[in-house]
Write a protein that holds these residues in place. Structure first.
Motif, PDB file in Angstrom:
ATOM      1  N   THR A 337       0.573  -1.121  -0.100  1.00 56.40           N
ATOM      2  CA  THR A 337       0.044  -0.525   0.195  1.00 56.40           C
ATOM      3  C   THR A 337       1.140   1.553  -0.107  1.00 56.40           C
ATOM      4  O   THR A 337       1.390   1.013   0.396  1.00 56.40           O
ATOM      5  CB  THR A 337      -0.901  -0.105   1.298  1.00 56.40           C
ATOM      6  OG1 THR A 337      -0.100   0.252   1.999  1.00 56.40           O
ATOM      7  CG2 THR A 337      -1.956  -1.252   0.934  1.00 56.40           C
ATOM      8  N   LEU A 338       0.101   2.487  -0.691  1.00 61.28           N
ATOM      9  CA  LEU A 338       0.760   3.398  -0.429  1.00 61.28           C
ATOM     10  C   LEU A 338       0.586   4.088   1.557  1.00 61.28           C
ATOM     11  O   LEU A 338      -1.113   4.732   1.537  1.00 61.28           O
ATOM     12  CB  LEU A 338       0.603   4.527  -1.932  1.00 61.28           C
ATOM     13  CG  LEU A 338       0.953   5.800  -1.869  1.00 61.28           C
ATOM     14  CD1 LEU A 338       2.943   5.974  -1.786  1.00 61.28           C
ATOM     15  CD2 LEU A 338       0.344   6.595  -3.333  1.00 61.28           C
ATOM     16  N   PRO A 339       1.410   4.920   2.197  1.00 60.66           N
ATOM     17  CA  PRO A 339       1.282   4.762   3.443  1.00 60.66           C
ATOM     18  C   PRO A 339       0.468   6.133   3.458  1.00 60.66           C
ATOM     19  O   PRO A 339      -0.037   6.914   2.209  1.00 60.66           O
ATOM     20  CB  PRO A 339       1.908   5.607   3.950  1.00 60.66           C
ATOM     21  CG  PRO A 339       3.116   4.667   3.268  1.00 60.66           C
ATOM     22  CD  PRO A 339       2.562   3.794   1.652  1.00 60.66           C
ATOM     23  N   PHE A 340      -0.922   5.858   3.948  1.00 61.99           N
ATOM     24  CA  PHE A 340      -2.055   6.946   4.238  1.00 61.99           C
ATOM     25  C   PHE A 340      -3.585   7.509   3.147  1.00 61.99           C
ATOM     26  O   PHE A 340      -4.432   7.525   2.789  1.00 61.99           O
ATOM     27  CB  PHE A 340      -1.805   8.120   5.421  1.00 61.99           C
ATOM     28  CG  PHE A 340      -1.818   7.858   6.387  1.00 61.99           C
ATOM     29  CD1 PHE A 340      -2.270   7.133   7.119  1.00 61.99           C
ATOM     30  CD2 PHE A 340       0.125   8.265   6.675  1.00 61.99           C
ATOM     31  CE1 PHE A 340      -1.545   7.000   8.488  1.00 61.99           C
ATOM     32  CE2 PHE A 340       0.094   8.202   7.689  1.00 61.99           C
ATOM     33  CZ  PHE A 340      -0.500   7.348   8.964  1.00 61.99           C
ATOM     34  N   ILE A 341      -2.830   6.729   1.400  1.00 62.10           N
ATOM     35  CA  ILE A 341      -3.323   6.764   0.065  1.00 62.10           C
ATOM     36  C   ILE A 341      -4.042   6.079  -0.220  1.00 62.10           C
ATOM     37  O   ILE A 341      -5.800   5.638  -0.402  1.00 62.10           O
ATOM     38  CB  ILE A 341      -2.720   7.270  -0.829  1.00 62.10           C
ATOM     39  CG1 ILE A 341      -0.971   8.351  -0.027  1.00 62.10           C
ATOM     40  CG2 ILE A 341      -3.200   7.521  -1.887  1.00 62.10           C
ATOM     41  CD1 ILE A 341      -2.174   9.749   0.150  1.00 62.10           C
ATOM     42  N   SER A 342      -3.530   4.504   0.251  1.00 61.55           N
ATOM     43  CA  SER A 342      -4.188   3.425  -0.173  1.00 61.55           C
ATOM     44  C   SER A 342      -5.266   2.824   1.084  1.00 61.55           C
ATOM     45  O   SER A 342      -5.142   3.113   2.202  1.00 61.55           O
ATOM     46  CB  SER A 342      -2.914   2.080  -0.643  1.00 61.55           C
ATOM     47  OG  SER A 342      -2.205   2.224  -1.525  1.00 61.55           O
ATOM     48  N   TYR A 343      -6.268   2.192   0.094  1.00 61.88           N
ATOM     49  CA  TYR A 343      -7.709   1.553   1.308  1.00 61.88           C
ATOM     50  C   TYR A 343      -6.636   0.242   1.499  1.00 61.88           C
ATOM     51  O   TYR A 343      -5.818  -0.364   1.515  1.00 61.88           O
ATOM     52  CB  TYR A 343      -8.929   1.161  -0.307  1.00 61.88           C
ATOM     53  CG  TYR A 343      -9.252  -0.124   0.789  1.00 61.88           C
ATOM     54  CD1 TYR A 343     -10.591   1.271   1.961  1.00 61.88           C
ATOM     55  CD2 TYR A 343     -10.139  -0.801   0.515  1.00 61.88           C
ATOM     56  CE1 TYR A 343     -11.302   0.038   2.679  1.00 61.88           C
ATOM     57  CE2 TYR A 343     -10.501  -1.496   1.750  1.00 61.88           C
ATOM     58  CZ  TYR A 343     -11.173  -1.280   2.220  1.00 61.88           C
ATOM     59  OH  TYR A 343     -12.275  -1.933   3.214  1.00 61.88           O
ATOM     60  N   GLY A 344      -6.586   0.725   3.224  1.00 69.09           N
ATOM     61  CA  GLY A 344      -7.175  -0.839   3.947  1.00 69.09           C
ATOM     62  C   GLY A 344      -7.004  -0.615   5.502  1.00 69.09           C
ATOM     63  O   GLY A 344      -6.238   0.189   5.694  1.00 69.09           O
ATOM     64  N   GLY A 345      -7.904  -1.135   6.361  1.00 68.61           N
ATOM     65  CA  GLY A 345      -7.799  -1.085   7.993  1.00 68.61           C
ATOM     66  C   GLY A 345      -6.444  -1.471   8.187  1.00 68.61           C
ATOM     67  O   GLY A 345      -6.276  -0.933   9.289  1.00 68.61           O
ATOM     68  N   SER A 346      -6.017  -2.304   7.906  1.00 71.43           N
ATOM     69  CA  SER A 346      -4.740  -2.894   8.793  1.00 71.43           C
ATOM     70  C   SER A 346      -3.464  -1.787   7.975  1.00 71.43           C
ATOM     71  O   SER A 346      -3.064  -1.466   9.761  1.00 71.43           O
ATOM     72  CB  SER A 346      -4.378  -4.482   8.524  1.00 71.43           C
ATOM     73  OG  SER A 346      -5.249  -5.132   8.761  1.00 71.43           O
ATOM     74  N   SER A 347      -3.554  -1.550   7.898  1.00 69.20           N
ATOM     75  CA  SER A 347      -2.626  -0.690   7.343  1.00 69.20           C
ATOM     76  C   SER A 347      -2.665   0.494   7.167  1.00 69.20           C
ATOM     77  O   SER A 347      -1.382   1.107   7.689  1.00 69.20           O
ATOM     78  CB  SER A 347      -2.340  -0.759   5.010  1.00 69.20           C
ATOM     79  OG  SER A 347      -1.194   0.191   5.181  1.00 69.20           O
ATOM     80  N   ILE A 348      -3.578   1.190   7.276  1.00 68.81           N
ATOM     81  CA  ILE A 348      -4.026   2.309   8.010  1.00 68.81           C
ATOM     82  C   ILE A 348      -3.557   2.948   9.743  1.00 68.81           C
ATOM     83  O   ILE A 348      -2.759   3.305  10.068  1.00 68.81           O
ATOM     84  CB  ILE A 348      -4.819   3.652   7.677  1.00 68.81           C
ATOM     85  CG1 ILE A 348      -5.724   3.151   6.344  1.00 68.81           C
ATOM     86  CG2 ILE A 348      -5.761   4.911   8.317  1.00 68.81           C
ATOM     87  CD1 ILE A 348      -6.703   3.733   5.786  1.00 68.81           C
ATOM     88  N   ILE A 349      -4.232   1.868  10.323  1.00 65.63           N
ATOM     89  CA  ILE A 349      -3.894   1.945  11.341  1.00 65.63           C
ATOM     90  C   ILE A 349      -2.835   1.289  11.786  1.00 65.63           C
ATOM     91  O   ILE A 349      -1.906   2.013  13.269  1.00 65.63           O
ATOM     92  CB  ILE A 349      -5.340   0.625  12.238  1.00 65.63           C
ATOM     93  CG1 ILE A 349      -6.073   1.336  11.917  1.00 65.63           C
ATOM     94  CG2 ILE A 349      -4.564   1.094  14.018  1.00 65.63           C
ATOM     95  CD1 ILE A 349      -7.940   0.175  12.898  1.00 65.63           C
ATOM     96  N   SER A 350      -2.006   0.745  11.433  1.00 69.41           N
ATOM     97  CA  SER A 350      -0.646   0.326  11.704  1.00 69.41           C
ATOM     98  C   SER A 350       0.499   1.765  11.127  1.00 69.41           C
ATOM     99  O   SER A 350       1.401   1.192  12.008  1.00 69.41           O
ATOM    100  CB  SER A 350      -0.536  -1.121  11.179  1.00 69.41           C
ATOM    101  OG  SER A 350      -1.358  -2.081  11.442  1.00 69.41           O
ATOM    102  N   LEU A 351       0.175   2.278   9.993  1.00 70.75           N
ATOM    103  CA  LEU A 351       0.358   3.067   9.582  1.00 70.75           C
ATOM    104  C   LEU A 351       0.663   4.208  10.590  1.00 70.75           C
ATOM    105  O   LEU A 351       1.345   5.273  11.311  1.00 70.75           O
ATOM    106  CB  LEU A 351       0.161   3.369   8.300  1.00 70.75           C
ATOM    107  CG  LEU A 351       0.752   2.954   7.203  1.00 70.75           C
ATOM    108  CD1 LEU A 351       0.045   3.192   6.243  1.00 70.75           C
ATOM    109  CD2 LEU A 351       2.642   3.293   6.545  1.00 70.75           C
ATOM    110  N   ALA A 352      -0.238   4.629  10.875  1.00 67.71           N
ATOM    111  CA  ALA A 352      -0.463   5.563  12.375  1.00 67.71           C
ATOM    112  C   ALA A 352       0.199   4.700  13.602  1.00 67.71           C
ATOM    113  O   ALA A 352       0.368   6.090  14.019  1.00 67.71           O
ATOM    114  CB  ALA A 352      -1.964   5.442  12.821  1.00 67.71           C
ATOM    115  N   TYR A 353       0.098   4.256  14.097  1.00 69.84           N
ATOM    116  CA  TYR A 353       0.302   3.571  15.237  1.00 69.84           C
ATOM    117  C   TYR A 353       2.441   4.039  14.481  1.00 69.84           C
ATOM    118  O   TYR A 353       2.825   4.348  15.607  1.00 69.84           O
ATOM    119  CB  TYR A 353       0.578   2.242  15.627  1.00 69.84           C
ATOM    120  CG  TYR A 353       1.746   1.401  15.876  1.00 69.84           C
ATOM    121  CD1 TYR A 353       1.432   1.976  17.611  1.00 69.84           C
ATOM    122  CD2 TYR A 353       2.440   0.389  15.860  1.00 69.84           C
ATOM    123  CE1 TYR A 353       2.439   1.091  18.847  1.00 69.84           C
ATOM    124  CE2 TYR A 353       2.706  -0.002  17.043  1.00 69.84           C
ATOM    125  CZ  TYR A 353       3.013   0.270  18.205  1.00 69.84           C
ATOM    126  OH  TYR A 353       4.179  -0.239  18.851  1.00 69.84           O
TER     127      TYR A 353
END
Length: 383
Positions: A337-353
């Protein structure tokens, strides 16, 4: 306005957090909302869902992501380490559970469903792993008698072994690159770094020989005529169609047929609808976040904060670079995924962490606080 002499947790956070870094991250999140609205409706319609299904879920995941980001950014380094250990252990257990109970999709087991939510545990393992490795490398500089480097190597082998079993070679290479960068930053000799790079290349070559889908992707990259290159070809066509200023919001053509236009190839949708100018702006935002974090990290006198913030910045930047390079056909196709741009719940929350830890570790702490942390580390070394 908050007065500087107010002594509340929020005022302390507000006057010490890097506001430019926080603003750049928020700008990326806003860009993700806009591009999710642009890229996801055709995908949802194509598979029989409500046109705004993925956009609604993107917004749904964004709220807990913001809470995680801000909440983690309040934590001191000691709590960052403790939380990272907890997250890493839980992530490892979930990866093991995924290998046993997860559904197989395209020959891989990467997702597990808990309480109706699909979870990709490798996403949360990445930032936690970086912090744990950074702590071990920091300890090795203060306590030479401690086998910290060997422990960091064991940590790496544990995570990499599980990722290879899924298999997920893209995440494996990302972890290896970040760990190698941390190893180098910690002052290890170039011969060790070169040796590890050689081992990684040998592993990639072995994957090419033994894993059919890895070999297929590399062959298609080297010789497009050898297989199906529909997605990457459509992505490149999107760049050509968009030109400098784009076709306009909602006018994209490629997203109507790209299966992963809302995830792996959202950068191509951005190029087609908003132009190369917007893509360059996104690249600039990613570069600013990485460089700003590295600059603040190297200004820190606490070795753990320096290593951990640097590692998290490298993880963030390399992941973004891989996604954009795939869209531009610069490297073989890889689902990342492209950080914070691509769709994906696990990705977005983990990136926020991960980004929350970056903000926490780059806060401007009083010199006395840094000195007390370093003295505590030295005291542990003599205890």
């Amino acid at each position: 306005m908050l007065a500087r002499d107010e002594r509340t947790p929020f005022s302390d956070w507000w006057w010490t957090v890097d506001k430019l870094l926080l603003g750049a991250i928020m700008a990326l999140m806003l860009g993700g909302v806009i591009l999710s609205l642009a890229a996801s409706p055709p995908v949802a319609t194509r598979i029989g869902l409500d046109p705004f299904h993925f956009f609604s879920r993107h917004m749904l995941f964004l709220l807990p992501s913001l809470l995680v980001l801000i909440g983690v950014s309040f934590l001191p380094p000691k709590q960052i380490r403790r939380l990272a250990l907890l997250v890493f252990v839980v992530s490892i257990l979930l990866i093991v559970a995924t290998l046993v109970f997860g559904a197989e999709v395209k020959g891989s087991r990467r997702w597990i469903t808990l309480l109706g939510v699909n979870i990709q545990a490798s996403e949360s393992a990445k930032p936690a792993f970086v912090v744990m490795a950074a702590w071990l490398f920091a300890e090795s500089t203060k306590r030479p008698e401690m086998p910290a480097t060997s422990m960091a190597m064991a940590l790496l082998l544990t995570l990499v072994s599980l990722l290879v079993m899924e298999p997920d070679f893209g995440q494996t290479m990302l972890i290896l690159m970040v760990w190698g960068a941390l190893f180098f930053i910690a002052g290890m000799r170039m011969v060790w770094v070169a040796g590890l790079a050689g081992i990684a290349m040998a592993g990639l070559f072995s994957a090419y020989l033994l894993v059919p889908h890895v070999a297929g992707r590399i062959k298609r990259f080297m010789n497009p005529a050898s297989g199906d290159t529909f997605q990457v070809d459509m992505a490149m066509e999107a760049f050509w169609n968009g030109g400098w200023f784009g076709l306009g919001p909602g006018e994209g053509i490629a997203k109507r047929s790209l299966p992963d236009s809302h995830t792996d190839f959202v950068f191509a949708v951005a190029a087609e609808e908003f132009g190369i100018i917007l893509c360059l702006a996104l690249v600039g935002l990613f570069a600013f976040i990485v460089i700003r974090t590295l600059t603040r990290a190297y200004a820190s006198e606490d070795m753990f904060s320096r290593f951990a913030a640097s590692g998290l910045a490298i993880l963030f930047g390399v992941q973004a670079a891989i996604n954009m390079a795939v869209n531009l056909q610069l490297i073989p196709a890889k689902g990342m995924t492209l950080p914070f741009i691509s769709y994906g719940g696990s990705s977005i929350i983990s990136l926020a962490y991960g980004v929350g830890m970056m903000l926490a570790l780059t806060r401007q702490r009083p010199r006395t606080e840094v000195e007390s942390m370093n003295e505590a580390g030295v005291a542990r070394g003599y205890a």
